[in-house]
Design a protein around this motif. Structure first.
Motif, PDB file in Angstrom:
ATOM      1  N   MET A 100      42.311  50.284  54.835  1.00 26.32           N
ATOM      2  CA  MET A 100      43.372  49.183  54.607  1.00 26.32           C
ATOM      3  C   MET A 100      42.839  48.030  53.843  1.00 26.32           C
ATOM      4  SD  MET A 100      45.524  47.204  57.706  1.00 26.32           S
ATOM      5  CE  MET A 100      45.893  48.706  58.443  1.00 26.32           C
ATOM      6  N   GLU A 101      41.668  47.676  53.941  1.00 29.90           N
ATOM      7  CA  GLU A 101      41.067  46.716  52.938  1.00 29.90           C
ATOM      8  C   GLU A 101      41.029  47.170  51.737  1.00 29.90           C
ATOM      9  OE1 GLU A 101      37.629  45.207  54.817  1.00 29.90           O
ATOM     10  OE2 GLU A 101      38.394  44.372  56.086  1.00 29.90           O
ATOM     11  N   ALA A 102      40.940  48.434  51.547  1.00 30.69           N
ATOM     12  CA  ALA A 102      40.629  49.033  50.179  1.00 30.69           C
ATOM     13  C   ALA A 102      41.856  49.358  49.366  1.00 30.69           C
ATOM     14  CB  ALA A 102      39.915  50.478  50.269  1.00 30.69           C
ATOM     15  N   ARG A 103      42.928  49.463  50.356  1.00 28.09           N
ATOM     16  CA  ARG A 103      44.249  49.650  49.737  1.00 28.09           C
ATOM     17  C   ARG A 103      44.732  48.227  49.287  1.00 28.09           C
ATOM     18  NH1 ARG A 103      45.035  53.407  53.786  1.00 28.09           N
ATOM     19  NH2 ARG A 103      45.936  52.196  55.053  1.00 28.09           N
ATOM     20  N   THR A 104      44.611  47.316  50.008  1.00 26.49           N
ATOM     21  CA  THR A 104      45.024  45.990  49.934  1.00 26.49           C
ATOM     22  C   THR A 104      44.327  45.436  48.505  1.00 26.49           C
ATOM     23  OG1 THR A 104      45.196  45.562  52.109  1.00 26.49           O
ATOM     24  CG2 THR A 104      45.065  43.509  50.796  1.00 26.49           C
ATOM     25  N   GLU A 105      43.037  45.728  48.451  1.00 26.88           N
ATOM     26  CA  GLU A 105      42.334  45.266  47.279  1.00 26.88           C
ATOM     27  C   GLU A 105      42.852  45.917  46.062  1.00 26.88           C
ATOM     28  OE1 GLU A 105      39.674  43.101  44.648  1.00 26.88           O
ATOM     29  OE2 GLU A 105      40.362  42.941  46.782  1.00 26.88           O
ATOM     30  N   HIS A 106      43.110  47.201  46.293  1.00 32.92           N
ATOM     31  CA  HIS A 106      43.587  47.952  45.088  1.00 32.92           C
ATOM     32  C   HIS A 106      45.194  47.333  44.484  1.00 32.92           C
ATOM     33  CE1 HIS A 106      44.720  51.272  42.485  1.00 32.92           C
ATOM     34  NE2 HIS A 106      45.774  51.428  42.982  1.00 32.92           N
ATOM     35  N   GLN A 107      45.738  46.756  45.515  1.00 31.34           N
ATOM     36  CA  GLN A 107      47.303  46.502  45.422  1.00 31.34           C
ATOM     37  C   GLN A 107      46.863  45.186  44.503  1.00 31.34           C
ATOM     38  OE1 GLN A 107      49.418  49.412  45.617  1.00 31.34           O
ATOM     39  NE2 GLN A 107      50.734  47.562  45.925  1.00 31.34           N
ATOM     40  N   LYS A 108      46.077  44.116  44.927  1.00 30.92           N
ATOM     41  CA  LYS A 108      45.891  42.966  44.449  1.00 30.92           C
ATOM     42  C   LYS A 108      45.226  43.137  42.844  1.00 30.92           C
ATOM     43  CE  LYS A 108      44.575  40.372  48.460  1.00 30.92           C
ATOM     44  NZ  LYS A 108      43.646  39.744  49.310  1.00 30.92           N
ATOM     45  N   VAL A 109      44.443  44.144  42.516  1.00 32.47           N
ATOM     46  CA  VAL A 109      43.964  44.568  41.369  1.00 32.47           C
ATOM     47  C   VAL A 109      45.188  44.966  40.366  1.00 32.47           C
ATOM     48  CG1 VAL A 109      42.285  45.874  40.017  1.00 32.47           C
ATOM     49  CG2 VAL A 109      41.525  44.758  41.870  1.00 32.47           C
ATOM     50  N   LYS A 110      45.925  45.848  40.843  1.00 35.32           N
ATOM     51  CA  LYS A 110      47.004  46.495  40.311  1.00 35.32           C
ATOM     52  C   LYS A 110      47.910  45.305  39.889  1.00 35.32           C
ATOM     53  CE  LYS A 110      50.625  50.053  40.390  1.00 35.32           C
ATOM     54  NZ  LYS A 110      51.216  50.941  41.367  1.00 35.32           N
ATOM     55  N   HIS A 111      48.278  44.536  40.958  1.00 33.86           N
ATOM     56  CA  HIS A 111      49.149  43.385  40.509  1.00 33.86           C
ATOM     57  C   HIS A 111      48.603  42.421  39.155  1.00 33.86           C
ATOM     58  CE1 HIS A 111      51.118  43.593  44.892  1.00 33.86           C
ATOM     59  NE2 HIS A 111      51.380  44.402  43.769  1.00 33.86           N
ATOM     60  N   TYR A 112      47.178  42.296  39.522  1.00 36.60           N
ATOM     61  CA  TYR A 112      46.689  41.180  38.414  1.00 36.60           C
ATOM     62  C   TYR A 112      46.651  42.078  37.165  1.00 36.60           C
ATOM     63  CZ  TYR A 112      43.175  39.049  35.751  1.00 36.60           C
ATOM     64  OH  TYR A 112      42.404  38.720  34.682  1.00 36.60           O
ATOM     65  N   GLN A 113      46.465  43.429  36.979  1.00 36.17           N
ATOM     66  CA  GLN A 113      46.443  44.113  35.772  1.00 36.17           C
ATOM     67  C   GLN A 113      47.861  43.871  35.186  1.00 36.17           C
ATOM     68  OE1 GLN A 113      44.787  47.886  36.866  1.00 36.17           O
ATOM     69  NE2 GLN A 113      42.818  47.260  36.611  1.00 36.17           N
ATOM     70  N   LEU A 114      48.861  44.037  35.950  1.00 40.07           N
ATOM     71  CA  LEU A 114      50.128  44.033  35.227  1.00 40.07           C
ATOM     72  C   LEU A 114      50.317  42.792  34.762  1.00 40.07           C
ATOM     73  CD1 LEU A 114      52.145  46.212  38.206  1.00 40.07           C
ATOM     74  CD2 LEU A 114      51.616  46.909  35.697  1.00 40.07           C
ATOM     75  N   LEU A 115      50.226  41.748  35.443  1.00 38.12           N
ATOM     76  CA  LEU A 115      50.329  40.426  34.943  1.00 38.12           C
ATOM     77  C   LEU A 115      49.568  40.006  33.887  1.00 38.12           C
ATOM     78  CD1 LEU A 115      52.574  38.046  35.521  1.00 38.12           C
ATOM     79  CD2 LEU A 115      50.781  37.098  37.336  1.00 38.12           C
ATOM     80  N   TYR A 116      48.626  40.310  34.101  1.00 38.09           N
ATOM     81  CA  TYR A 116      47.268  40.048  32.856  1.00 38.09           C
ATOM     82  C   TYR A 116      48.069  40.850  31.409  1.00 38.09           C
ATOM     83  CZ  TYR A 116      43.217  40.328  29.811  1.00 38.09           C
ATOM     84  OH  TYR A 116      42.487  40.519  28.763  1.00 38.09           O
ATOM     85  N   THR A 117      48.365  41.963  31.582  1.00 39.42           N
ATOM     86  CA  THR A 117      48.905  42.750  30.538  1.00 39.42           C
ATOM     87  C   THR A 117      50.014  41.987  29.770  1.00 39.42           C
ATOM     88  OG1 THR A 117      48.271  44.709  31.370  1.00 39.42           O
ATOM     89  CG2 THR A 117      49.786  44.716  29.624  1.00 39.42           C
ATOM     90  N   LEU A 118      51.100  41.273  30.807  1.00 41.17           N
ATOM     91  CA  LEU A 118      52.181  40.766  30.255  1.00 41.17           C
ATOM     92  C   LEU A 118      51.499  39.390  29.765  1.00 41.17           C
ATOM     93  CD1 LEU A 118      55.075  39.947  30.136  1.00 41.17           C
ATOM     94  CD2 LEU A 118      55.077  39.045  32.533  1.00 41.17           C
ATOM     95  N   THR A 119      50.788  38.725  30.274  1.00 43.63           N
ATOM     96  CA  THR A 119      50.290  37.436  29.712  1.00 43.63           C
ATOM     97  C   THR A 119      49.591  37.578  28.328  1.00 43.63           C
ATOM     98  OG1 THR A 119      49.931  36.523  32.067  1.00 43.63           O
ATOM     99  CG2 THR A 119      48.790  35.423  30.247  1.00 43.63           C
ATOM    100  N   THR A 120      48.865  38.570  28.303  1.00 45.22           N
ATOM    101  CA  THR A 120      47.934  38.769  27.037  1.00 45.22           C
ATOM    102  C   THR A 120      48.774  39.219  26.021  1.00 45.22           C
ATOM    103  OG1 THR A 120      46.070  39.547  28.173  1.00 45.22           O
ATOM    104  CG2 THR A 120      46.099  40.277  25.905  1.00 45.22           C
ATOM    105  N   SER A 121      50.024  39.960  26.374  1.00 49.36           N
ATOM    106  CA  SER A 121      50.976  40.451  25.065  1.00 49.36           C
ATOM    107  C   SER A 121      51.783  39.250  24.850  1.00 49.36           C
ATOM    108  CB  SER A 121      52.159  41.487  25.796  1.00 49.36           C
ATOM    109  OG  SER A 121      51.363  42.464  26.384  1.00 49.36           O
ATOM    110  N   ILE A 122      52.193  38.283  25.584  1.00 49.53           N
ATOM    111  CA  ILE A 122      52.672  37.161  25.341  1.00 49.53           C
ATOM    112  C   ILE A 122      51.874  36.150  24.489  1.00 49.53           C
ATOM    113  CG2 ILE A 122      53.538  34.883  25.866  1.00 49.53           C
ATOM    114  CD1 ILE A 122      54.766  36.132  28.575  1.00 49.53           C
ATOM    115  N   GLY A 123      50.574  36.236  24.502  1.00 50.95           N
ATOM    116  CA  GLY A 123      49.635  35.486  23.641  1.00 50.95           C
ATOM    117  C   GLY A 123      49.263  36.003  22.413  1.00 50.95           C
TER     118      GLY A 123
END
Length: 264
Positions: free
Chosen positions: A24-47
């Motif tokens: 469960m902890e691994a799945r939670t961490e995976h979801q957090k990383v996935k959310h970060y990567q999606l938002l990071y991609t959006l942010t970097t694209s705007i930059g």
């Protein structure tokens, strides 16, 4: 008998719970990383999009680039290099510990330092361009709020870079001191980045007002406004990624080994 079965059922539930917790902890961490990567991609694209829009604005509306032979055009290096250095590269330096979470911390420190150093070099060239442009055209220096915020931000950034280099990289202070100073380092880093965002947005507004862009060219005025909004939105997203605890890098086993060696 009933108590025995009830006890067995409780033990089974506990064992399932214990076995399931790591997954469960691994799945939670995976979801957090996935959310970060999606938002990071959006942010970097705007930059990146903001850099491209600045380049378009300079080439299409501001006569391109030159150096001291055309001092008014030389000024155009200032906004481009500041956006690339103090906004985009600086943001990547701040986020590298979360973006490169699978790399050893010492490697991330070197990347962090290199990006900050590159941002500072570009900022110095940008300042050289604007001071040359003003001096060669007889324009006064350092009398607007934009210039005060911008120069203060660069000076604080330079001091922050020097302090961070001595504290965290070379010669490097003790782990306990580094841990104690880290929140201050992060706070000043975020403050400098916020200053860079404010200086950049106000700089485009200042340029538009001084050149009477809003009166003479409505289309160019729209481009300038879009630039200001994209810079502000980019800054908000970067600071969110930096300070959201859900996206914090989980220390690797190698980090602890290096830390123990540094204690000896």
């Amino acid at each position: 008998m009933i108590q025995r079965y009830r006890r067995a059922a409780e033990l089974e539930e506990q064992s399932v719970s214990l076995l399931g917790t790591p997954n469960m902890e691994a799945r939670t961490e995976h979801q957090k990383v996935k959310h970060y990567q999606l938002l990071y991609t959006l942010t970097t694209s705007i930059g990146i999009g903001t850099i491209i829009l600045v380049l378009f604005w300079i080439l299409y509306y501001q006569n391109g680039f030159a150096w001291q032979s055309l001092p008014r055009v030389q000024f155009n290096w200032h906004p481009l290099l500041m956006i690339i250095g103090m906004v985009f590269f600086y943001s990547q330096a701040m986020l590298i510990y979360r973006t490169g979470r699978n790399y050893q911390k010492n490697t991330l420190k070197l990347v962090h330092m290199s990006l900050n150093l590159l941002a500072f070099i570009l900022a110095v060239i940008a300042l050289k361009a604007v001071f040359d442009s003003h001096n060669l055209t007889g324009t006064a220096n350092m009398y607007t709020l934009h210039s005060w915020i911008g120069l203060t931000t660069v000076i604080v950034f330079a001091l922050q870079f020097l302090a961070g280099f001595v504290t965290f990289l070379y010669p490097g202070l003790s782990p306990s001191i580094r841990k104690a100073l880290l929140p201050t380092h992060v706070a000043f880093g975020s403050g400098c980045f916020a200053g860079a965002i404010i200086a950049s947005a106000s700089g485009f507004l200042e340029k538009a007002i001084f050149q009477k862009i809003y009166d003479q060219n409505v289309t160019e005025g729209i481009v300038v406004n879009i630039l200001g909004l994209s810079i502000a939105f980019f800054g908000v997203l970067v600071l969110h990624l930096v300070h959201n605890v859900d996206y914090k890098r989980v220390p690797l086993a190698d980090d602890q080994i290096v830390l123990e060696r540094s204690d000896n």
